[in-house]
Design a protein around this motif. Structure first.
Motif, PDB file in Angstrom:
ATOM      1  N   ALA A 160       0.842  -1.200   0.000  1.00 41.70           N
ATOM      2  CA  ALA A 160       0.000   0.000   0.000  1.00 41.70           C
ATOM      3  C   ALA A 160       0.883   1.258   0.000  1.00 41.70           C
ATOM      4  CB  ALA A 160      -0.930  -0.012   1.209  1.00 41.70           C
ATOM      5  N   LEU A 161       1.934   1.251   0.820  1.00 34.85           N
ATOM      6  CA  LEU A 161       2.855   2.396   0.841  1.00 34.85           C
ATOM      7  C   LEU A 161       3.473   2.602  -0.544  1.00 34.85           C
ATOM      8  CD1 LEU A 161       4.861   1.799   4.170  1.00 34.85           C
ATOM      9  CD2 LEU A 161       3.186   3.598   3.713  1.00 34.85           C
ATOM     10  N   THR A 162       3.925   1.497  -1.138  1.00 36.00           N
ATOM     11  CA  THR A 162       4.604   1.562  -2.431  1.00 36.00           C
ATOM     12  C   THR A 162       3.677   2.109  -3.518  1.00 36.00           C
ATOM     13  OG1 THR A 162       5.910  -0.348  -1.784  1.00 36.00           O
ATOM     14  CG2 THR A 162       5.855   0.175  -4.124  1.00 36.00           C
ATOM     15  N   ILE A 163       2.503   1.513  -3.626  1.00 36.33           N
ATOM     16  CA  ILE A 163       1.563   1.940  -4.667  1.00 36.33           C
ATOM     17  C   ILE A 163       1.103   3.369  -4.389  1.00 36.33           C
ATOM     18  CG2 ILE A 163      -0.683   1.476  -5.739  1.00 36.33           C
ATOM     19  CD1 ILE A 163       1.402  -0.581  -6.497  1.00 36.33           C
ATOM     20  N   GLY A 164       0.935   3.693  -3.108  1.00 37.28           N
ATOM     21  CA  GLY A 164       0.527   5.055  -2.748  1.00 37.28           C
ATOM     22  C   GLY A 164       1.504   6.087  -3.301  1.00 37.28           C
ATOM     23  N   ILE A 165       2.790   5.830  -3.153  1.00 35.31           N
ATOM     24  CA  ILE A 165       3.790   6.767  -3.671  1.00 35.31           C
ATOM     25  C   ILE A 165       3.751   6.805  -5.195  1.00 35.31           C
ATOM     26  CG2 ILE A 165       6.263   7.227  -3.886  1.00 35.31           C
ATOM     27  CD1 ILE A 165       6.627   6.173  -1.066  1.00 35.31           C
ATOM     28  N   ALA A 166       3.672   5.627  -5.806  1.00 39.81           N
ATOM     29  CA  ALA A 166       3.700   5.570  -7.277  1.00 39.81           C
ATOM     30  C   ALA A 166       2.495   6.292  -7.880  1.00 39.81           C
ATOM     31  CB  ALA A 166       3.741   4.112  -7.747  1.00 39.81           C
ATOM     32  N   LEU A 167       1.336   6.205  -7.222  1.00 41.25           N
ATOM     33  CA  LEU A 167       0.136   6.834  -7.776  1.00 41.25           C
ATOM     34  C   LEU A 167       0.241   8.355  -7.800  1.00 41.25           C
ATOM     35  CD1 LEU A 167      -2.848   4.694  -6.439  1.00 41.25           C
ATOM     36  CD2 LEU A 167      -1.793   4.705  -8.701  1.00 41.25           C
ATOM     37  N   GLY A 168       1.104   8.901  -6.965  1.00 39.15           N
ATOM     38  CA  GLY A 168       1.296  10.344  -6.950  1.00 39.15           C
ATOM     39  C   GLY A 168       1.935  10.880  -8.227  1.00 39.15           C
ATOM     40  N   LEU A 329      10.193  -0.651  -8.976  1.00 40.37           N
ATOM     41  CA  LEU A 329       9.790  -1.930  -9.565  1.00 40.37           C
ATOM     42  C   LEU A 329       8.378  -1.820 -10.146  1.00 40.37           C
ATOM     43  CD1 LEU A 329      11.225  -4.130  -6.689  1.00 40.37           C
ATOM     44  CD2 LEU A 329      11.968  -4.259  -9.060  1.00 40.37           C
ATOM     45  N   VAL A 330       7.635  -0.818  -9.694  1.00 40.70           N
ATOM     46  CA  VAL A 330       6.263  -0.608 -10.147  1.00 40.70           C
ATOM     47  C   VAL A 330       6.217   0.269 -11.398  1.00 40.70           C
ATOM     48  CG1 VAL A 330       4.063   0.453  -9.511  1.00 40.70           C
ATOM     49  CG2 VAL A 330       5.373  -0.778  -7.795  1.00 40.70           C
ATOM     50  N   GLU A 331       7.068   1.291 -11.427  1.00 37.68           N
ATOM     51  CA  GLU A 331       6.966   2.318 -12.458  1.00 37.68           C
ATOM     52  C   GLU A 331       7.088   1.798 -13.899  1.00 37.68           C
ATOM     53  OE1 GLU A 331       5.805   5.234 -12.006  1.00 37.68           O
ATOM     54  OE2 GLU A 331       6.130   5.974 -14.034  1.00 37.68           O
ATOM     55  N   PRO A 332       7.957   0.819 -14.189  1.00 39.95           N
ATOM     56  CA  PRO A 332       8.024   0.332 -15.578  1.00 39.95           C
ATOM     57  C   PRO A 332       6.679  -0.195 -16.078  1.00 39.95           C
ATOM     58  CG  PRO A 332       9.935  -0.421 -14.375  1.00 39.95           C
ATOM     59  CD  PRO A 332       9.020   0.200 -13.360  1.00 39.95           C
ATOM     60  N   PHE A 333       5.956  -0.904 -15.197  1.00 38.17           N
ATOM     61  CA  PHE A 333       4.644  -1.422 -15.595  1.00 38.17           C
ATOM     62  C   PHE A 333       3.654  -0.279 -15.799  1.00 38.17           C
ATOM     63  CE2 PHE A 333       0.342  -2.802 -14.293  1.00 38.17           C
ATOM     64  CZ  PHE A 333       0.096  -3.735 -15.288  1.00 38.17           C
ATOM     65  N   ILE A 334       3.624   0.648 -14.862  1.00 36.48           N
ATOM     66  CA  ILE A 334       2.680   1.769 -14.987  1.00 36.48           C
ATOM     67  C   ILE A 334       2.951   2.543 -16.273  1.00 36.48           C
ATOM     68  CG2 ILE A 334       1.945   3.958 -13.981  1.00 36.48           C
ATOM     69  CD1 ILE A 334       2.140   2.847 -11.285  1.00 36.48           C
ATOM     70  N   THR A 347      -5.571   3.181 -12.491  1.00 38.63           N
ATOM     71  CA  THR A 347      -5.985   1.817 -12.801  1.00 38.63           C
ATOM     72  C   THR A 347      -4.770   0.892 -12.828  1.00 38.63           C
ATOM     73  OG1 THR A 347      -7.512   2.915 -14.298  1.00 38.63           O
ATOM     74  CG2 THR A 347      -7.453   0.511 -14.361  1.00 38.63           C
ATOM     75  N   ALA A 348      -3.725   1.341 -13.529  1.00 39.77           N
ATOM     76  CA  ALA A 348      -2.522   0.514 -13.649  1.00 39.77           C
ATOM     77  C   ALA A 348      -1.927   0.229 -12.278  1.00 39.77           C
ATOM     78  CB  ALA A 348      -1.499   1.212 -14.541  1.00 39.77           C
ATOM     79  N   GLY A 349      -1.818   1.258 -11.451  1.00 37.99           N
ATOM     80  CA  GLY A 349      -1.197   1.106 -10.141  1.00 37.99           C
ATOM     81  C   GLY A 349      -1.984   0.163  -9.242  1.00 37.99           C
ATOM     82  N   LEU A 350      -3.313   0.343  -9.220  1.00 35.32           N
ATOM     83  CA  LEU A 350      -4.118  -0.509  -8.349  1.00 35.32           C
ATOM     84  C   LEU A 350      -4.090  -1.955  -8.832  1.00 35.32           C
ATOM     85  CD1 LEU A 350      -7.187   1.791  -7.565  1.00 35.32           C
ATOM     86  CD2 LEU A 350      -5.177   1.310  -6.140  1.00 35.32           C
ATOM     87  N   ALA A 351      -4.132  -2.132 -10.142  1.00 35.34           N
ATOM     88  CA  ALA A 351      -4.088  -3.498 -10.672  1.00 35.34           C
ATOM     89  C   ALA A 351      -2.775  -4.164 -10.287  1.00 35.34           C
ATOM     90  CB  ALA A 351      -4.246  -3.479 -12.191  1.00 35.34           C
ATOM     91  N   MET A 352      -1.688  -3.430 -10.449  1.00 36.80           N
ATOM     92  CA  MET A 352      -0.403  -4.030 -10.109  1.00 36.80           C
ATOM     93  C   MET A 352      -0.330  -4.346  -8.623  1.00 36.80           C
ATOM     94  SD  MET A 352       3.441  -3.144 -11.115  1.00 36.80           S
ATOM     95  CE  MET A 352       4.750  -4.243 -10.574  1.00 36.80           C
ATOM     96  N   GLY A 353      -0.806  -3.408  -7.803  1.00 36.48           N
ATOM     97  CA  GLY A 353      -0.775  -3.635  -6.355  1.00 36.48           C
ATOM     98  C   GLY A 353      -1.493  -4.917  -5.981  1.00 36.48           C
TER      99      GLY A 353
END
Ligand code: TRP
Length: 457
Positions: A160-168, A329-334, A347-353
């Motif tokens: 949740a912390l990771t995706i939270g930052i990436a979604l910003g 590790l998340v950003e390439p997918f997003i 959408t991308a971030g939540l799906a990956m999370g």
């Protein structure tokens, strides 16, 4: 650049400044690899000689691969799949996809270990560290990570912390948090190093860490140092391609790359100076392997005056390092989903999370419920680790070096010198490293990792 290209690039995220890029990339590089893995590898591999070999490989081969990733990303200003297509042609996007898949898998077990860090932070704050017997700490540790539910909870919090930052977003999330957290991380590691170095009896640990004894060095030592250098710089899966793709043309890449690698090496060295002197000062074993931070250190904190405080600071340091790496590790997918599929970042971030959380469950259970379920001697966690760090990452690193060294050599040279506007005296050396030295070294890692070379471990 054509008008359409200009519009495409303008619509993408980008870093606010050179410093933001350097801190975000250093945030990716500095992770569990520096603070958890590097000190125990040094402990297992005899100390100072390992450190020297590691630094030598980091600042020659590994840094060349890092520069290659940044260059490819910025030349294309696209996600990794698009960048490989733009520079390499039809076949190369395969490696972009491989990297994105590797990101899912690495994150799924990285987050499980990141979750343990949160559990320890909580323990330091709530109860402190009570037992100074590593055997007892080890038993508690195994019971805790073997529990069917609590490790999942911590894994979920970490995701949740990771995706939270990436979604910003690139600038509002990744860069903003890196600018805030990297200085905190640096302050923490300095405070902890001072504490550790001033313990009575610390000098034995300092000597172990800094005085090289090449008598112990084998091929396996060099191999471990090299794969650690690559992992530590986050190369091999397109994370740094993606980070490079958000960088403006004005920034000169060789200097920025040198900064990222130096910060990474500096934090690894400081982490060694936090952990090894403390471990020696209290008479523990530095070669206890992966358990060094989670089993030996809590015992050290139990012995140390104000150990709960220093323990809390240490696990906070580990958590910060892990989260800023996980984001990369998340950003390439997003980036891929947003640019090539046209979905929203959210959408991308939540799906990956959600997917990574699910994939992490059997990894978390590999220390409990599924500990005895093995295939060819490896647990699920063991397989995830093996398939990525021993297979996908070296393959990805091989692909990027061959792309820069052979296929897109001219393009890469133009990009790294700003079309000849900047001098980069090492350009030829870098291209040769990418074309020849790095691929050979990486093939060696690949073969040894697959057990195809006798005696290399
Ligand atoms: N470099 C990080 C560490 O040392 C881990 C990491 C983050 C990574 N992103 C990566 C490793 C991409 C390989 C590829 O812990």
């Amino acid at each position: 650049m054509s008008a359409a290209d200009g519009a495409r690039v303008a619509a993408r995220g980008h870093w606010g400044s050179r410093l933001g890029f350097i801190l975000a990339s250093a945030g990716s590089a500095v992770g569990l690899g520096n603070i958890w893995r590097f000190p125990y590898l040094t402990g297992e591999n005899g100390g100072g000689a390992f450190l020297l070999i590691y630094l030598a490989l980091l600042f020659t081969v590994a840094i060349s691969v890092l520069l290659a990733e940044f260059v490819v990303g910025r030349a294309a200003r696209r996600n990794a799949v698009g960048a490989y297509r733009a520079l390499g042609g039809r076949l190369w996007p395969v490696f972009g996809f491989l990297g994105i898949a590797a990101g899912f898998v690495i994150l799924s077990f990285y987050s499980v270990i990141g979750g343990w860090t949160i559990a320890y932070l909580q323990q330091a704050l709530v109860a402190g560290f009570l037992s100074s017997d590593p055997a007892a700490v080890g038993a508690t540790f195994e019971t805790r990570i073997g529990h069917p539910l609590t490790p999942l909870l911590y894994h979920g919090v970490f995701m949740a912390l990771t995706i939270g930052i990436a979604l910003g977003g690139v600038r509002g999330g990744i860069e903003r948090w890196s600018r805030l957290l990297m200085p905190v991380l640096f302050g923490l590691v300095i405070v902890l190093a001072v504490r550790s170095l001033t313990l009575p009896g610390a000098s034995a640990g300092i000597a172990f860490f800094l005085a090289p004894d090449f008598g112990e060095v084998t091929g396996a030592t060099v191999l471990a140092a090299f794969s650690q250098a690559l992992f530590s710089l986050s190369v091999g899966m397109g994370a740094m391609v993606t980070y490079g793709s958000y960088l403006s043309r004005e920034v000169q890449l060789p200097g920025a790359t040198a900064w990222v690698a130096s910060l990474d090496a500096l934090i690894a060295c400081l982490a060694g100076l936090v952990i090894l002197p403390a471990v020696f000062a209290f008479g523990f074993d530095p070669s206890s392997g992966p358990g060094l931070t989670y089993i030996t250190l809590p015992a050290v904190f139990a012995e140390m005056p104000a150990g709960a405080l220093f323990g809390a600071l240490f696990f906070l340091l580990l958590l910060i390092a892990a989260v800023t790496s996980a984001v990369s590790l998340v950003e390439p997918f997003i980036a891929f989903v947003v640019e090539e599929v046209g979905l929203r970042r959210l959408t991308a971030g939540l799906a990956m999370g959600a997917l990574v959380f699910a994939l992490g469950i059997p990894s978390a259970w590999s220390f409990g419920l599924l500990a005895d379920v093995t295939l060819a001697g490896r647990t699920f966690f063991g397989w995830m680790d093996f398939l990525t760090t021993k297979l996908a990452l070296p393959l990805g690193a091989l692909a990027i070096t061959l792309l820069v060294g052979w296929i897109a050599r001219g393009h890469a040279l133009a990009e790294v010198t700003g079309d000849g506007a900047h001098r980069f005296p090492l350009a030829r050396l870098w291209l040769w490293t990418c074309g020849l030295v790095a691929p050979l070294a990486i093939v060696w890692i690949l073969l040894a990792g697959l057990g195809l070379l006798p005696g290399a471990g």
